[in-house]
Structures are given as C-alpha cells and as structure tokens.
Design an enzyme around this catalytic site. Structure first.
Site, PDB file in Angstrom:
ATOM      1  N   LYS A  80      33.310  43.850  49.566  1.00 39.76           N
ATOM      2  CA  LYS A  80      33.267  42.318  48.948  1.00 39.76           C
ATOM      3  C   LYS A  80      33.073  41.319  49.877  1.00 39.76           C
ATOM      4  CE  LYS A  80      35.704  41.009  45.227  1.00 39.76           C
ATOM      5  NZ  LYS A  80      35.811  41.613  43.706  1.00 39.76           N
ATOM      6  N   GLY A 180      47.746  36.844  27.577  1.00 37.19           N
ATOM      7  CA  GLY A 180      46.284  36.411  28.032  1.00 37.19           C
ATOM      8  C   GLY A 180      45.059  36.862  27.170  1.00 37.19           C
ATOM      9  N   VAL A 181      44.821  35.663  26.221  1.00 34.42           N
ATOM     10  CA  VAL A 181      43.560  36.150  25.387  1.00 34.42           C
ATOM     11  C   VAL A 181      42.302  35.366  25.925  1.00 34.42           C
ATOM     12  CG1 VAL A 181      44.478  37.286  23.338  1.00 34.42           C
ATOM     13  CG2 VAL A 181      44.725  34.696  23.737  1.00 34.42           C
ATOM     14  N   GLY A 182      42.060  35.740  27.192  1.00 35.16           N
ATOM     15  CA  GLY A 182      40.727  34.976  27.893  1.00 35.16           C
ATOM     16  C   GLY A 182      39.432  35.875  27.478  1.00 35.16           C
ATOM     17  N   HIS A 183      38.682  36.134  28.360  1.00 32.47           N
ATOM     18  CA  HIS A 183      37.561  36.951  27.837  1.00 32.47           C
ATOM     19  C   HIS A 183      37.957  38.375  27.642  1.00 32.47           C
ATOM     20  CE1 HIS A 183      35.493  33.541  30.239  1.00 32.47           C
ATOM     21  NE2 HIS A 183      34.542  33.873  29.390  1.00 32.47           N
ATOM     22  N   VAL A 184      38.668  39.189  28.433  1.00 35.35           N
ATOM     23  CA  VAL A 184      38.796  40.503  28.205  1.00 35.35           C
ATOM     24  C   VAL A 184      40.042  40.510  27.139  1.00 35.35           C
ATOM     25  CG1 VAL A 184      39.749  42.632  29.360  1.00 35.35           C
ATOM     26  CG2 VAL A 184      38.437  41.139  30.478  1.00 35.35           C
ATOM     27  N   TYR A 186      40.666  38.852  24.779  1.00 35.36           N
ATOM     28  CA  TYR A 186      40.201  38.449  23.123  1.00 35.36           C
ATOM     29  C   TYR A 186      39.505  39.759  22.718  1.00 35.36           C
ATOM     30  CZ  TYR A 186      37.905  36.362  19.536  1.00 35.36           C
ATOM     31  OH  TYR A 186      37.361  36.070  18.058  1.00 35.36           O
TER      32      TYR A 186
HETATM   33  P1  NAD Z   1      40.067  34.852  31.714  1.00 35.71           P
HETATM   34  O1  NAD Z   1      40.352  33.669  32.661  1.00 35.71           O
HETATM   35  O2  NAD Z   1      39.061  34.713  30.870  1.00 35.71           O
HETATM   36  O3  NAD Z   1      41.336  35.243  30.879  1.00 35.71           O
HETATM   37  C1  NAD Z   1      42.578  34.709  31.429  1.00 35.71           C
HETATM   38  C2  NAD Z   1      43.437  34.163  30.349  1.00 35.71           C
HETATM   39  O4  NAD Z   1      44.823  34.430  30.754  1.00 35.71           O
HETATM   40  C3  NAD Z   1      43.146  32.791  29.967  1.00 35.71           C
HETATM   41  O5  NAD Z   1      42.781  32.522  28.805  1.00 35.71           O
HETATM   42  C4  NAD Z   1      44.231  31.979  30.824  1.00 35.71           C
HETATM   43  O6  NAD Z   1      44.533  30.904  29.741  1.00 35.71           O
HETATM   44  C5  NAD Z   1      45.578  32.988  30.299  1.00 35.71           C
HETATM   45  N1  NAD Z   1      46.370  32.763  31.354  1.00 35.71           N
HETATM   46  C6  NAD Z   1      46.562  32.565  32.375  1.00 35.71           C
HETATM   47  N2  NAD Z   1      47.801  32.262  32.929  1.00 35.71           N
HETATM   48  C7  NAD Z   1      48.753  32.994  31.767  1.00 35.71           C
HETATM   49  C8  NAD Z   1      50.160  33.196  31.661  1.00 35.71           C
HETATM   50  N3  NAD Z   1      50.892  32.956  32.665  1.00 35.71           N
HETATM   51  N4  NAD Z   1      50.607  33.638  30.509  1.00 35.71           N
HETATM   52  C9  NAD Z   1      49.508  33.969  29.535  1.00 35.71           C
HETATM   53  N5  NAD Z   1      48.137  33.668  29.792  1.00 35.71           N
HETATM   54  C10 NAD Z   1      47.921  33.169  30.921  1.00 35.71           C
HETATM   55  O7  NAD Z   1      39.902  36.225  32.728  1.00 35.71           O
HETATM   56  P2  NAD Z   1      39.310  37.466  32.082  1.00 35.71           P
HETATM   57  O8  NAD Z   1      37.986  37.817  32.669  1.00 35.71           O
HETATM   58  O9  NAD Z   1      39.748  37.699  30.724  1.00 35.71           O
HETATM   59  O10 NAD Z   1      40.144  38.455  32.974  1.00 35.71           O
HETATM   60  C11 NAD Z   1      41.719  38.867  32.728  1.00 35.71           C
HETATM   61  C12 NAD Z   1      42.178  39.793  33.765  1.00 35.71           C
HETATM   62  O11 NAD Z   1      41.372  40.727  33.931  1.00 35.71           O
HETATM   63  C13 NAD Z   1      42.080  39.166  35.263  1.00 35.71           C
HETATM   64  O12 NAD Z   1      42.970  39.640  35.921  1.00 35.71           O
HETATM   65  C14 NAD Z   1      40.818  39.739  35.722  1.00 35.71           C
HETATM   66  O13 NAD Z   1      41.159  39.893  37.314  1.00 35.71           O
HETATM   67  C15 NAD Z   1      41.064  41.064  35.271  1.00 35.71           C
HETATM   68  N6  NAD Z   1      39.746  41.886  35.037  1.00 35.71           N
HETATM   69  C16 NAD Z   1      38.605  41.155  34.518  1.00 35.71           C
HETATM   70  C17 NAD Z   1      37.636  41.868  34.315  1.00 35.71           C
HETATM   71  C18 NAD Z   1      36.053  41.356  33.505  1.00 35.71           C
HETATM   72  O14 NAD Z   1      35.438  42.113  33.206  1.00 35.71           O
HETATM   73  N7  NAD Z   1      36.227  39.922  33.230  1.00 35.71           N
HETATM   74  C19 NAD Z   1      37.392  43.098  35.010  1.00 35.71           C
HETATM   75  C20 NAD Z   1      38.225  43.699  35.692  1.00 35.71           C
HETATM   76  C21 NAD Z   1      39.491  42.857  35.698  1.00 35.71           C
END
Ligand code: NAD
Length: 373
Positions: A80, A180-184, A186
C-alpha cells in the site's frame, strides 16, 4: 516502537519513504509480503495529522492486502502507499509523476492503484512514468470503475452464505438490508432486485436512497433501524466497525455479508456473531472483486475473464466456511488461516526460479499470470 520492531511484529518486508520537495511529495510505500508475487495495493491520499499516523495506516493497510490477495487466489503480495496531503488542495501533475518515478524505481516489487483520495486521473499521471500501476483509464487498457465487480463478487459470496444457511443459493427468495447505497451498495441492490429479492436500504445521503427506491424498487428504512430490519441478510456497504457491542445484540438477520472493509470493530465481534448463530462472510474475502478486476489489467484487460474470476468468490467463501467447520473456529479466523496456509505453502516451493516467474515479477507482460483462474 522502533520501525524495525514494528515491521518484524507485523511481518513487513520493506518500508520506503519518498520525499521530493519541489512537488511537495511526501509518501510512504509499505511492502508487506511478496511470497505470492509483487505487492499490489492502492495509493491513499489523506491529510494525516503527522507522519506517525501515516505510517500506522500504511503498515496496517498493506498487511490487509497480503491477506486479501492470498485468499482471493491471486499471485500477488500485499502493499500500500500513502501520500501525505489534502486531495482537495494538494494534487498536481508533478506530484503524481514524481511518485510514478519513485514507484518505478522499486523495480516491480510494488504496483499501485486507486484508493481513498485518488482517482483514475492521478493513476494516469503515474502511468506516464511507470507501468507499475493499475486502475488507469480505459484508453491505456484500464478496467474503469471497480464497484460493479466488487458488488458482483459480494453477490457471489452472499449466494455461498445462503447455500450454507438455507440449502439454496437463490437471493430472490429472501430479504436483504443494505447499509449504504453508494458505488457498491447501489449495484448490489440492483443485482438483488433483479433476482427478485426484497431489499431495505439506508444511506446518510438522501439522494442515494431516493435513487435506490425510484430506480430499483428498494424500500427505505431510517438509518438507525437498518440493524433491526426484517431481513435475512444484513449487508454493510458503507463504513467499517459496524459490527460492534451496540449492533450485534440488535441484529435480526441470519447472515452478515457485505462489501465494507473492516466490518468487525474488533475480531471478538466476529466471534460474537458466530455465538448468536449469525453466519459472517469475512469482509476482505467477499469484497475482493475489485482487486481481482484490476489484477486482470496486468495481463491485458479482459472484462469477461474479470467476471469469471470474480465469480470464484462463491467458492472462496464456501472454502472459508469449510475450514471454519474443519478446525472449529469462527469464519473471520478461518479466512486468516486460509491466507496464511496458502502463503506458507508457496513459501515452501523451493524450485529454482523459472524465466516465466522472473518475467512475472518484472512487470506487465501479455502472457503472464496474476490469477490462478
Ligand atoms: P461510496 O462512498 O461510494 O459509498 C458509501 C455509501 O455509504 C455512501 O453513499 C455514503 O453516503 C453511505 N454512508 C456513509 N456513512 C453511512 C452510514 N453511517 N449509514 C449509511 N450509509 C452511510 O463507497 P463504495 O465504493 O461504495 O464502498 C463501500 C464500502 O465498500 C467501503 O467500505 C469500501 O471501503 C468498500 N469497498 C469498496 C470497493 C469498491 O470497489 N468500491 C472495493 C472493496 C471494498
């Protein structure tokens, strides 16, 4: 604790500090273990309060990458990088190109990628100086947004959990609570809804919730009620540390399986889940889809192959549960053991280096192997 003592305790091979005042570059690269292959792990840019904080973070994160790659069956080690600075204010082409040269100087022992605070544009600057970077733009053979792959892998892991718990692996027959319906989150909600599942969602961002309700037909629940939702599977896809003293007694689900990193506030809460009869899919195994996807870039990106590789998360999660049963240990511990057993096994292979192996270590080649799929 002195640096060498810390490295010995956590098992690190190498810690490199880069400083280039002309561009304000202050970075640390930690290479944890390269038994399985070159260390791959993202570049985090963060306004760390001090150097100690940055060092603690990079040591912890690089160690985690060793376990993630090992369990994912990748021929990659764990590493990292952290860049000390504010991603909102301190980015420049010079900063990332200087870092690219430094990463190139490591001779292929470390391959970087996006992480918190960095994006595809930053990777493209690094790529101008070294090919030891993945997650670059599609025009350079990159794979784009890893989130759909992480979500797809999470879905496969969930299916393995269902089979274990209910004897079938059809999410369409069940209900889910996605935090959490962010990138993953959703994409995961989308896949679950397409399978016919009932999905409860929450997010601190109201727009995200509205999107999931309007576009995917999910049902919104207030944030603090997600743990008690009437769902068989709780899927943390937001923050770390959500499985803790407060939440474990409140959970009504049979399974905890989601994409968030570091879901257990500490490992004792993984054991507590087990004691409550709740099946836990270890986070770094079920969310390895994004890493598997970028790893494919090292051989020339192929989207279909990426999906096939990510599908193996079903078997990986199954193997973890089998090992947990075999050894009478919780699943979080079984995941660690699986990773450690694989690294140990490969470290015992004392055959002389072949040219192919040397080629793989020396960087990106069209016919090399970074996965065992
Ligand atoms: P993201 O920031 O796009 O989505 C996270 C979502 O969680 C956001 O919409 C945010 O508003 C919401 N959130 C934050 N705090 C919250 C709470 N207390 N309650 C409810 N919702 C809340 O992130 P992502 O890329 O979707 O990643 C999500 C998780 O998966 C993270 O922990 C990340 O480390 C992990 N992850 C992601 C990937 C990837 O490919 N993006 C790969 C491995 C692990």
């Amino acid at each position: 604790m002195e640096l060498f003592e810390r490295m010995a305790k956590m098992g690190h091979e190498q810690v490199v500090v880069f400083n280039y005042a002309d561009t304000g570059l202050k970075a640390i690269v930690a290479i944890h273990n390269t038994t399985l292959g070159p260390a791959l792990g993202g570049l985090r840019m963060w306004p760390y309060a001090n150097e100690e904080e940055a060092l603690v973070d990079v040591l912890r994160l690089s160690q985690g990458m060793t376990y993630k790659a090992a369990v994912a069956g990748l021929n990659l080690g764990g590493g990292k990088a952290v860049l000390i600075g504010d991603p909102e204010k301190d980015k420049s082409e010079g900063l990332f190109r200087a870092l690219g040269r430094f990463i190139g100087s490591l001779g292929g022992r470390y391959i970087t990628a996006e992480d918190v605070g960095t994006n595809v544009n930053d990777m493209d600057y690094i790529y101008q100086e070294t090919d030891r970077v993945v997650g670059v733009h599609r025009v350079h053979g990159g794979s784009g947004d890893p989130s759909p792959f992480t979500a797809y892998g999470t879905l496969q892991g969930i299916r393995a959990c269902l089979l274990r718990k209910y004897g079938h692996d059809d999410p369409g027959k069940l209900s889910f609570a996605v935090q959490g319906v962010g990138h993953v989150g959703y994409y995961l909600t989308k896949y679950l809804r397409e399978a016919g599942a009932k999905v409860f969602v929450c997010d601190i961002n109201e727009t995200r919730v509205e999107q999931a309700v309007d576009e995917l037909g999910a049902e919104a629940v207030p944030m603090d009620q997600i743990y008690e939702a009437d769902a068989k599977v709780f899927s943390p896809c937001a923050l770390g540390g959500v499985v803790n003293e407060d939440t474990v007694p409140r959970l009504k689900c049979d399974i905890v399986a989601g994409s968030a990193n570091n879901q257990l506030e500490s490992s004792e809460w993984g054991t507590a889940l087990e004691e409550r009869g709740i099946l836990y899919a270890p986070d770094y195994a079920i969310n390895a889809g994004g890493l598997m996807n970028v790893a494919i870039e090292l051989q020339g990106y192929d989207r279909d192959r990426a999906y096939r590789t990510v599908s193996t998360i079903y078997d990986i999660i199954t193997n973890i549960f089998n090992l947990a049963e075999r050894d009478g240990i919780p699943s979080w511990q079984a995941a660690d053991r699986l990773a450690e057993e694989r690294i140990h096994a490969i470290s015992q292979v004392k055959m002389p280096y072949s040219k192919r192996f040397k080629d793989r270590l020396s960087g990106r080649r069209p016919h090399t192997t970074a996965t065992n799929s």
